[in-house]
Design an enzyme around this catalytic site. Structure first.
Site, PDB file in Angstrom:
ATOM      1  N   GLU A 205      -2.338  -8.351   4.103  1.00 27.65           N
ATOM      2  CA  GLU A 205      -3.747  -7.599   3.434  1.00 27.65           C
ATOM      3  C   GLU A 205      -4.960  -8.282   3.753  1.00 27.65           C
ATOM      4  O   GLU A 205      -6.091  -7.681   3.500  1.00 27.65           O
ATOM      5  CB  GLU A 205      -3.596  -7.556   2.041  1.00 27.65           C
ATOM      6  CG  GLU A 205      -2.882  -6.354   1.303  1.00 27.65           C
ATOM      7  CD  GLU A 205      -1.228  -6.731   1.502  1.00 27.65           C
ATOM      8  OE1 GLU A 205      -0.841  -7.624   1.329  1.00 27.65           O
ATOM      9  OE2 GLU A 205      -0.734  -5.722   2.001  1.00 27.65           O
ATOM     10  N   ASN A 289       3.306  -4.567   6.581  1.00 27.10           N
ATOM     11  CA  ASN A 289       2.355  -3.416   6.990  1.00 27.10           C
ATOM     12  C   ASN A 289       1.320  -4.032   8.112  1.00 27.10           C
ATOM     13  O   ASN A 289       1.249  -5.067   8.321  1.00 27.10           O
ATOM     14  CB  ASN A 289       1.607  -3.121   5.565  1.00 27.10           C
ATOM     15  CG  ASN A 289       0.565  -4.146   5.117  1.00 27.10           C
ATOM     16  OD1 ASN A 289       1.274  -5.128   4.687  1.00 27.10           O
ATOM     17  ND2 ASN A 289      -0.517  -4.216   5.374  1.00 27.10           N
ATOM     18  N   ASP A 331       1.015   1.216   3.288  1.00 25.07           N
ATOM     19  CA  ASP A 331       1.498  -0.310   2.972  1.00 25.07           C
ATOM     20  C   ASP A 331       2.700  -0.348   2.500  1.00 25.07           C
ATOM     21  O   ASP A 331       3.306  -1.304   1.864  1.00 25.07           O
ATOM     22  CB  ASP A 331       0.608  -0.834   1.659  1.00 25.07           C
ATOM     23  CG  ASP A 331       0.887  -2.290   1.622  1.00 25.07           C
ATOM     24  OD1 ASP A 331       1.053  -2.933   2.568  1.00 25.07           O
ATOM     25  OD2 ASP A 331       0.543  -2.810   0.454  1.00 25.07           O
TER      26      ASP A 331
END
Lengths: 609, 180
Positions: A205, A289, A331
């Site tokens: 992230e 991801n 994601d």
């Protein structure tokens, strides 16, 4: 939908008539015919790695505790490790010692099992940088550690790997792996095999550049590092790379499947469990991801994110890869583990790996070449309308593709999948895999994200809910036939199941819920045979072992945190706080020869002041 | 927009190639999302983040928010909260996620507007980057105004009470009950 007994009416009937008997597994036939080698496991009574063996089965040959007596399981002892972040790792048992490592600040403990427990032999405080706390996307967790060569080897949240002498608790080496101030943390369990230790990074992230590295066990020296994004030389793709599907063949796909230069911050972190095939000398692991999480900013397949690699342990060179979710838009990290099993498929025994992806497909893949043999949904999803077995690609529903600023009301599963990192167990008796799952969806609004080092490169605004509406369940625990791609039974759970699972020769499976129930179920039928509510939610991984006293114990850490915290506003969700619980039949354990200290019943100090 | 991203990527590559240590980034793209290029003058590459050091200005904890009278300050602060990735850590509702809840009166490093400004400008040890050398003072005050609008702060006049642990007596920082 909730409970599918399907083809096992036979086993179900057996269970209802035999609940009080000692199970006789030989009398029942494996539902899949799958088998595992169990290479790399310690002695039968030990648990020396997170998954217990290289194949990642989490299967124990112990059967002292079984369907006939598990109802008498009671707490033998417990141990508070004093930490608050979610406890995701499994303790290890090597010889007469239990080793436990905590989430941040990553304190290590050795507990002497020959004494009334808990009895601390040593503890080790590595003092990782507190900066790391604010760089970890999903709580300051650690998914366990490795034991090898007389050392405990583990990752610190501030992107270092450390080795500790198992006898003395002294630091042997510490290697800086990456820069925490750029958002790189390390939360995966180190994995030891073939004389090396394998570690990877977290930060999918945060716009990191994902990698897996091999270190020398003796010195901590880096032997090789393979990135998930970038040119072939960084990804360690060379002559020997032979993916099964044509769309994954070509030069520098880790660059050309991205808009110009966006691969640098394209993530593909590796933070799940690793498995190892000693015959092929290959390690298998998944990648996270892509970054940013907003797909509109990165047209293309975004290789090699949300994918699995098979790599040569000596050189790190990729033998094959397979991308689960091309151009991931929700994601759906591909980091979930591979369980290495051999099983008959269409009449032919194949060397496979089984992988439950966050995208809700359960894959059975030929582990020699990356061919998808089975791809079936193990829970509810609505982003994909089917799977193209010819191309090996899931078919995306265009209506579920996010556009910045436009809210999608209900995408299932949400970012954390219908199964996150929590590892399954495999029983060679039933031939089934057992895994904790979710039953959730999200409302999703994407916001375009800018790359600013050390901050989230993210852009997903979400709220999660049950698939089944306001009062619906959020979780479950299932048994899965990997040869036929079929759910055999399901135990519905009100809260997400994010604990690891174990299976035993006693034909039991153990798992915990995020609201704190630790359960034992019949491996054939899914009938719950025993439950105990613990002090916090369970996201740890259970183990079972034989103590120096010859008793079989089952241990698990309670201490909720991590992605389970998406449920924190639900009534009944427990507070944080980490405690290891150890269970035995009737709670029997090694007893202290000492009586309570003299006068302890009425100490003067207890008099009100 | 795509061009801006390419420029950003190019600058990043150049920075890496030049072996520049620390946090060097162009947030040109991020600024370009704001209205009318208002911050163009400040959008050149500048150090940012944990290793960039403290901002020069040390404010009195009781300094009032100079943007408090600007009716646009909250809206501008909200835009910055998203474009500077604050929402990624603290949540789109600012109620906390990776980073702490910013909508209440519980502040580890002090919750007067000036103390909040200082936390944003200087960064904090558990991963909060320092923005003082990247964002102009006005932007940091706008961010502070946005948090104030969410209830995240306590008045400057209560600074002494907070230092002495008496904020609860002022009706702030009081306990929160949650019956299930």
């Amino acid at each position: 939908m909730r409970t599918l007994f399907g083809a096992v009416g036979l086993a179900f009937a057996w269970a209802s008539s035999a609940a009080a008997q000692t199970p006789t597994p030989a009398a029942h036939t494996s539902l899949s015919g799958a088998s595992a080698t169990f290479d790399g496991a310690g002695k039968p009574g030990e648990w020396t790695s997170q998954a217990r063996d290289y194949a990642n089965t989490r299967y124990s040959p112990l059967n002292q505790i079984n369907a006939g007596n598990v109802a008498t399981l009671k707490i033998a002892w417990s141990f508070s490790d004093g930490t608050q972040f979610g406890h995701e790792g499994a303790p290890l048992v090597v010889g007469d010692t239990m080793y436990l490592v905590t989430p941040y600040p990553n304190i290590a403990y050795a507990l002497d099992l020959t004494k009334p427990s808990p009895s601390i032999k040593w503890s080790f405080q590595p003092n990782p940088s507190p900066t790391a706390i604010g760089k970890a996307c999903c709580d300051a967790v650690l998914r366990g550690w490795a034991y090898a060569d007389g050392k405990l080897i583990y990752n610190l949240l501030d992107a270092h790997t450390v080795a500790v002498d198992a006898q003395t608790g002294k630091e042997v080496w510490r290697t800086k792996m990456d820069d925490v101030d750029k958002g790189v943390t390390m939360t995966m369990s180190a994995f030891a095999a073939d004389g090396k230790v394998f570690v990877g990074n977290s930060g999918g992230e945060m716009g990191v550049n994902g990698w897996l590295a091999a270190l020398d066990i003796g010195t901590g020296k880096e032997l090789w590092r393979a990135h998930a994004v970038g040119p072939d030389k960084d990804v360690l793709i060379g002559e020997g790379f032979n993916p099964f599907y044509p769309w994954m063949k070509g030069k520098d796909l880790g660059v050309t499947t991205w808009p110009a230069d966006m691969w640098h911050t394209g993530a593909g972190a590796s933070w799940g469990f690793i498995s190892y095939d000693p015959d092929q000398k290959l390690v298998f692991y998944g990648t996270s991801n892509p970054g940013p999480r907003v797909p509109a900013q990165r047209p293309g397949d975004n290789l090699w994110t949300s994918a699995m690699f098979a790599r040569d342990t000596a050189t790190g060179q990729a033998k094959w890869a397979y991308q689960f979710t091309p151009h991931d838009e929700w994601d759906y990290d591909g980091i979930n583990e591979a369980v290495l099993l051999d099983m008959p498929i269409d009449g032919k025994v194949r060397k496979t790996l089984v992988h439950f992806d966050r995208n809700t497909y359960a894959y059975t893949i030929d582990r020699t070449n990356g061919e998808v043999l089975v791809a079936k949904n193990f829970a509810y999803q609505n982003w994909s309308t089917g799977f193209d077995m010819k191309t090996g690609r899931p078919i995306v529903d265009p209506a579920q593709e996010p556009k910045p600023g436009v809210k999608l009301d209900r995408v299932c599963p949400p970012d954390i999948g219908q199964k996150d990192w929590e590892p399954p167990a495999f029983s060679p008796n039933t031939g089934l895999l057992y895994v904790g799952i979710f039953n959730i969806c999200m409302g999703l609004t994407d916001h375009e994200a800018s790359y600013i080092p050390g901050t989230p490169y993210d852009g997903m605004e979400m709220e999660r809910s049950s698939v089944d509406g306001k009062d619906g369940n959020w979780g479950g625990f299932i048994a899965w036939d990997p040869a036929h791609g079929k759910k055999i039974w399901e135990i519905p759970e009100k809260f997400m199941v994010m604990s690891g699972a174990i299976a035993t020769a006693g034909d039991l499976v153990f798992y915990g819920t995020t609201d704190g129930w630790f359960r034992a179920a019949d491996a054939w039928t899914g009938k719950i045979l025993w439950s105990q509510k613990l002090g916090s939610g369970i996201i740890g991984q259970p183990i079972t072992y034989t103590g120096p006293d010859g008793r079989q114990y089952v241990a698990v850490a309670a201490g909720v945190g991590g992605a389970a915290m998406v449920q924190k506003s639900r009534a009944g969700f427990p507070p944080r706080g980490n405690t290891l619980y150890v269970f035995s039949l009737n709670g029997d354990a090694i007893q202290s020869p000492e009586s309570p200290p003299r006068g302890a019943s009425a100490p003067a100090a207890a008099t009100p002041q | 927009m795509k061009l801006a991203k390419s420029i950003l990527g190019g600058i990043l590559v150049a920075a890496i190639a030049a072996g520049v240590a620390g946090w060097i980034v162009s947030s040109r793209h991020a600024y370009s999302q704001l209205k009318g290029g208002e911050y163009e003058a400040t959008s050149a590459s500048l150090p940012l983040g944990d290793v960039a050091g403290q901002s020069a200005a040390i404010l009195s904890a009781e300094t009032a928010n100079p943007e408090a009278s600007d009716p646009n300050a909250v809206a501008e602060g909200h835009k910055l909260f998203i474009s500077m990735n604050c929402a990624g850590c603290h949540g789109y509702d600012a109620k906390g996620n990776m980073g702490p809840n910013l909508t209440d009166t519980y502040w580890r490093y002090g919750g007067t507007p000036a103390q909040i400004y200082q936390s944003i400008a200087s960064g904090r040890p558990k991963g909060m980057p320092s923005w003082g050398k990247k964002l102009p003072a006005r932007s940091i005050w706008q961010l502070t105004a946005y948090l104030q609008s969410l209830g995240g702060s306590f008045p400057a006049k209560d600074y002494q009470a907070a230092m002495q642990g008496d904020l609860g007596d002022k009706g702030q920082g009081k306990g929160a009950s949650d019956q299930q």
